[in-house]
Every structure is written in C-alpha cells, then in structure tokens.
Design a protein around this motif. Sequence first.
Motif, PDB file in Angstrom:
ATOM      1  N   PRO A  67       0.827  -1.216   0.000  1.00  0.00           N
ATOM      2  CA  PRO A  67       0.000   0.000   0.000  1.00  0.00           C
ATOM      3  C   PRO A  67       0.858   1.260   0.000  1.00  0.00           C
ATOM      4  CG  PRO A  67      -0.783  -1.569   1.640  1.00  0.00           C
ATOM      5  CD  PRO A  67       0.530  -2.097   1.142  1.00  0.00           C
ATOM      6  N   ALA A  68       0.390   2.287  -0.702  1.00  0.00           N
ATOM      7  CA  ALA A  68       1.175   3.516  -0.855  1.00  0.00           C
ATOM      8  C   ALA A  68       1.412   4.234   0.465  1.00  0.00           C
ATOM      9  CB  ALA A  68       0.483   4.455  -1.840  1.00  0.00           C
ATOM     10  N   ASP A  69       0.594   3.960   1.489  1.00  0.00           N
ATOM     11  CA  ASP A  69       0.793   4.639   2.772  1.00  0.00           C
ATOM     12  C   ASP A  69       1.722   3.870   3.708  1.00  0.00           C
ATOM     13  OD1 ASP A  69      -0.899   2.538   3.328  1.00  0.00           O
ATOM     14  OD2 ASP A  69      -2.431   3.742   4.339  1.00  0.00           O
ATOM     15  N   ALA A  70       2.236   2.719   3.265  1.00  0.00           N
ATOM     16  CA  ALA A  70       3.183   1.950   4.084  1.00  0.00           C
ATOM     17  C   ALA A  70       4.602   2.429   3.766  1.00  0.00           C
ATOM     18  CB  ALA A  70       3.025   0.459   3.809  1.00  0.00           C
ATOM     19  N   ALA A  75      10.146   1.847   1.636  1.00  0.00           N
ATOM     20  CA  ALA A  75      11.541   2.296   1.606  1.00  0.00           C
ATOM     21  C   ALA A  75      12.492   1.136   1.881  1.00  0.00           C
ATOM     22  CB  ALA A  75      11.754   3.409   2.626  1.00  0.00           C
ATOM     23  N   ALA A  76      12.161   0.314   2.872  1.00  0.00           N
ATOM     24  CA  ALA A  76      13.028  -0.814   3.207  1.00  0.00           C
ATOM     25  C   ALA A  76      13.121  -1.802   2.050  1.00  0.00           C
ATOM     26  CB  ALA A  76      12.503  -1.514   4.462  1.00  0.00           C
ATOM     27  N   ARG A  77      12.001  -2.076   1.412  1.00  0.00           N
ATOM     28  CA  ARG A  77      12.005  -3.033   0.302  1.00  0.00           C
ATOM     29  C   ARG A  77      12.758  -2.475  -0.903  1.00  0.00           C
ATOM     30  NH1 ARG A  77       6.495  -6.636  -0.158  1.00  0.00           N
ATOM     31  NH2 ARG A  77       6.156  -6.983   2.067  1.00  0.00           N
ATOM     32  N   VAL A  78      12.600  -1.195  -1.173  1.00  0.00           N
ATOM     33  CA  VAL A  78      13.326  -0.591  -2.294  1.00  0.00           C
ATOM     34  C   VAL A  78      14.828  -0.756  -2.107  1.00  0.00           C
ATOM     35  CG1 VAL A  78      13.946   1.609  -3.377  1.00  0.00           C
ATOM     36  CG2 VAL A  78      11.540   1.052  -2.976  1.00  0.00           C
ATOM     37  N   ARG A  95      -3.734   5.920  -7.497  1.00  0.00           N
ATOM     38  CA  ARG A  95      -4.325   7.186  -7.066  1.00  0.00           C
ATOM     39  C   ARG A  95      -4.827   7.061  -5.634  1.00  0.00           C
ATOM     40  NH1 ARG A  95      -9.017   8.701 -11.084  1.00  0.00           N
ATOM     41  NH2 ARG A  95      -9.510   6.518 -10.652  1.00  0.00           N
ATOM     42  N   GLY A  96      -4.779   8.157  -4.910  1.00  0.00           N
ATOM     43  CA  GLY A  96      -5.280   8.137  -3.546  1.00  0.00           C
ATOM     44  C   GLY A  96      -4.568   9.165  -2.696  1.00  0.00           C
ATOM     45  N   PRO A  97      -5.012   9.334  -1.456  1.00  0.00           N
ATOM     46  CA  PRO A  97      -4.465  10.385  -0.597  1.00  0.00           C
ATOM     47  C   PRO A  97      -2.990  10.217  -0.267  1.00  0.00           C
ATOM     48  CG  PRO A  97      -5.958   8.936   0.628  1.00  0.00           C
ATOM     49  CD  PRO A  97      -6.132   8.612  -0.812  1.00  0.00           C
ATOM     50  N   ALA A  98      -2.473   8.988  -0.337  1.00  0.00           N
ATOM     51  CA  ALA A  98      -1.072   8.757   0.029  1.00  0.00           C
ATOM     52  C   ALA A  98      -0.130   8.804  -1.171  1.00  0.00           C
ATOM     53  CB  ALA A  98      -0.932   7.406   0.728  1.00  0.00           C
ATOM     54  N   ALA A  99      -0.672   8.897  -2.380  1.00  0.00           N
ATOM     55  CA  ALA A  99       0.154   8.743  -3.581  1.00  0.00           C
ATOM     56  C   ALA A  99       1.236   9.812  -3.687  1.00  0.00           C
ATOM     57  CB  ALA A  99      -0.726   8.759  -4.823  1.00  0.00           C
ATOM     58  N   ARG A 100       0.866  11.062  -3.486  1.00  0.00           N
ATOM     59  CA  ARG A 100       1.825  12.154  -3.673  1.00  0.00           C
ATOM     60  C   ARG A 100       2.997  12.035  -2.694  1.00  0.00           C
ATOM     61  NH1 ARG A 100       1.023  17.315  -6.125  1.00  0.00           N
ATOM     62  NH2 ARG A 100       2.593  18.841  -5.455  1.00  0.00           N
ATOM     63  N   ARG A 101       2.685  11.799  -1.428  1.00  0.00           N
ATOM     64  CA  ARG A 101       3.748  11.675  -0.433  1.00  0.00           C
ATOM     65  C   ARG A 101       4.621  10.458  -0.717  1.00  0.00           C
ATOM     66  NH1 ARG A 101       3.152  10.242   5.990  1.00  0.00           N
ATOM     67  NH2 ARG A 101       5.393  10.128   6.418  1.00  0.00           N
ATOM     68  N   THR A 112      17.621   3.566  -7.902  1.00  0.00           N
ATOM     69  CA  THR A 112      17.022   4.031  -9.154  1.00  0.00           C
ATOM     70  C   THR A 112      15.606   3.472  -9.231  1.00  0.00           C
ATOM     71  OG1 THR A 112      19.203   4.041 -10.194  1.00  0.00           O
ATOM     72  CG2 THR A 112      17.298   4.169 -11.648  1.00  0.00           C
ATOM     73  N   VAL A 113      14.659   4.291  -8.809  1.00  0.00           N
ATOM     74  CA  VAL A 113      13.264   3.870  -8.709  1.00  0.00           C
ATOM     75  C   VAL A 113      12.505   4.257  -9.976  1.00  0.00           C
ATOM     76  CG1 VAL A 113      11.108   4.169  -7.435  1.00  0.00           C
ATOM     77  CG2 VAL A 113      13.285   4.059  -6.199  1.00  0.00           C
ATOM     78  N   VAL A 114      11.679   3.344 -10.448  1.00  0.00           N
ATOM     79  CA  VAL A 114      10.743   3.624 -11.536  1.00  0.00           C
ATOM     80  C   VAL A 114       9.333   3.450 -10.977  1.00  0.00           C
ATOM     81  CG1 VAL A 114       9.873   2.902 -13.791  1.00  0.00           C
ATOM     82  CG2 VAL A 114      12.338   2.915 -13.348  1.00  0.00           C
ATOM     83  N   PRO A 115       8.625   4.550 -10.708  1.00  0.00           N
ATOM     84  CA  PRO A 115       7.245   4.415 -10.243  1.00  0.00           C
ATOM     85  C   PRO A 115       6.367   3.797 -11.328  1.00  0.00           C
ATOM     86  CG  PRO A 115       8.063   6.652  -9.926  1.00  0.00           C
ATOM     87  CD  PRO A 115       9.039   5.949 -10.808  1.00  0.00           C
ATOM     88  N   VAL A 116       5.490   2.908 -10.902  1.00  0.00           N
ATOM     89  CA  VAL A 116       4.508   2.313 -11.801  1.00  0.00           C
ATOM     90  C   VAL A 116       3.153   2.890 -11.411  1.00  0.00           C
ATOM     91  CG1 VAL A 116       3.479   0.176 -12.637  1.00  0.00           C
ATOM     92  CG2 VAL A 116       5.897   0.215 -11.965  1.00  0.00           C
ATOM     93  N   LEU A 117       2.665   3.834 -12.189  1.00  0.00           N
ATOM     94  CA  LEU A 117       1.387   4.469 -11.885  1.00  0.00           C
ATOM     95  C   LEU A 117       0.264   3.541 -12.329  1.00  0.00           C
ATOM     96  CD1 LEU A 117       2.079   8.197 -12.846  1.00  0.00           C
ATOM     97  CD2 LEU A 117       2.331   7.051 -10.627  1.00  0.00           C
ATOM     98  N   LEU A 118      -0.513   3.078 -11.358  1.00  0.00           N
ATOM     99  CA  LEU A 118      -1.568   2.099 -11.608  1.00  0.00           C
ATOM    100  C   LEU A 118      -2.838   2.831 -12.018  1.00  0.00           C
ATOM    101  CD1 LEU A 118      -0.728  -0.198  -8.575  1.00  0.00           C
ATOM    102  CD2 LEU A 118      -0.090  -0.527 -10.978  1.00  0.00           C
TER     103      LEU A 118
END
Length: 247
Positions: A67-70, A75-78, A95-101, A112-118
């Motif tokens: 979940p985006a709010d975890a 961070a640990a998994r990345v 999308r959701g309230p936690a996505a931006r943060r 080197t992170v590649v966000p996957v926008l669902l």
Amino acid sequence: MTALLASVRSDDEAFDAARAGAELIDLKEPNAGALGGLSIGDITHIARQLRARYPVKPISATIGDVPADAFDEIAARVIEVSDAGIDYVKVGVARGPAARRCLEQLATLPATVVPVLLCDGGMDDELVSHTASLGFAGVMFDTAGKDGNTLFDHVDVESLARWLRLTRARGAMGGIAGALGWAQLEQIRALAPDVAGFRTALCADGRRSRLDPQRVAQWASALHRPGGDVGAGVGAGAHGGANAARL
C-alpha cells in the motif's frame, strides 16, 4: 524503437527472454499479484546468473504489492531490492491520498526507482505531472487488475500520449504495460513508448504459466518493426529510440 520488457520469475525464464530479444528483464512473481515480488534471495540469484551471461542487460524488479501509505515498508524493500544487484526498482502507486507523499519519498531514496502508476479507473493529470517533476529515471503506466481489461480500457490513447510526452520532456523514459496483447499492437505503435512491458502475452497459458521464448521473439520483432504512420495520429514524438537506448 520501443524496447521490450519481459517479466520473468526464474533464471531459466530470464535466459530465454534475453536470448529471444527482450531488452529489459523484469523480475516478479505472477502468483503474488500484479506487481508481486520475488524473495530477495531469488532476485539476487537471478541477477547474478543473468549478469554472468549478459553483463550489460538491464534488470528491473518489483518490491511487491505494498500500500502507498506503508512508507517505511516501501523504503526498506526498495533498498533491499536495489542492493540485490538490480538496475531499476519498480514500485506500484495508485491514485489516492497517500500517492503524492509516497512518490516524494521514493524520489529521495538511494536507488534508481521507476514508479509504476496504476491506472485502474483512470489517472490524474496532476499526479502524472508531479511524478514527472521528481527526477525519476522513468515512469511506467500499468494496471493492478489482471481481469482481462487492458491499460487502454482504463486510459485513452490521447491521455497516455500526453503523459509520455511529459515524462520524456523531463528527461525520463516512459513505458506502458497492463494486459497488453496483439489486439493492442497498433495502439502501442501509435504511442511509441520507450518501453512496453509484458507477461501474459509472453506465456503459453496465462500469466502464471511458463514464459515462451518464441512469443518473446515474436513481440520483439513486432515492437522493433517500423509501424508506418500510425504514430502520427497521437503525436508521440521521436524520442522513443533515444530513451530506450539508455536502458
């Protein structure tokens, strides 16, 4: 040219995909969800084996469906996945309230992170614009649901073309995935993304079955073959080959 990303779950599948023409090898576990993650041990093993035969072949891996709010768990998994010898770490963000943060935190991590926008049910222009502004190496547009609907059932081609242009304008590669198959080939060619990702279309009997190298070769050929004038309709631009070459 659009580069082929092949999602694999084992070293045998990774070797088959690489030999068949996939430019980017993506490690994930299809049985564990849309972006199901392999164990760190498996990621390390596959990456080491693949590097021995294909030392410059780029490798990506997912962290799993988190979940985006975890934030702390993400961070640990990345960091764990990055330290396993991976070039690009893929993280799904809906999308959701936690996505931006979540995206802002991802941009600060030493990986080197590649966000996957669902994009299930659509995606917000503002969130895409904000993602593109954060300096990621790339952005993927995908779906979480694997229910037979494709990315194009959730987002129209014009929106995807606009988002890919925006991503490239920021110096990042732009990619698409999401239950893509032969019925979507002309749309993929029209968009000319830097990367197109596949799992189901590369397997003999659904995404949970074994990857078929012949299907990988067929898709590599189709993506690398010029698509005529189909790209003109959405103004995808001529950046695909240049950005894909950075992989």
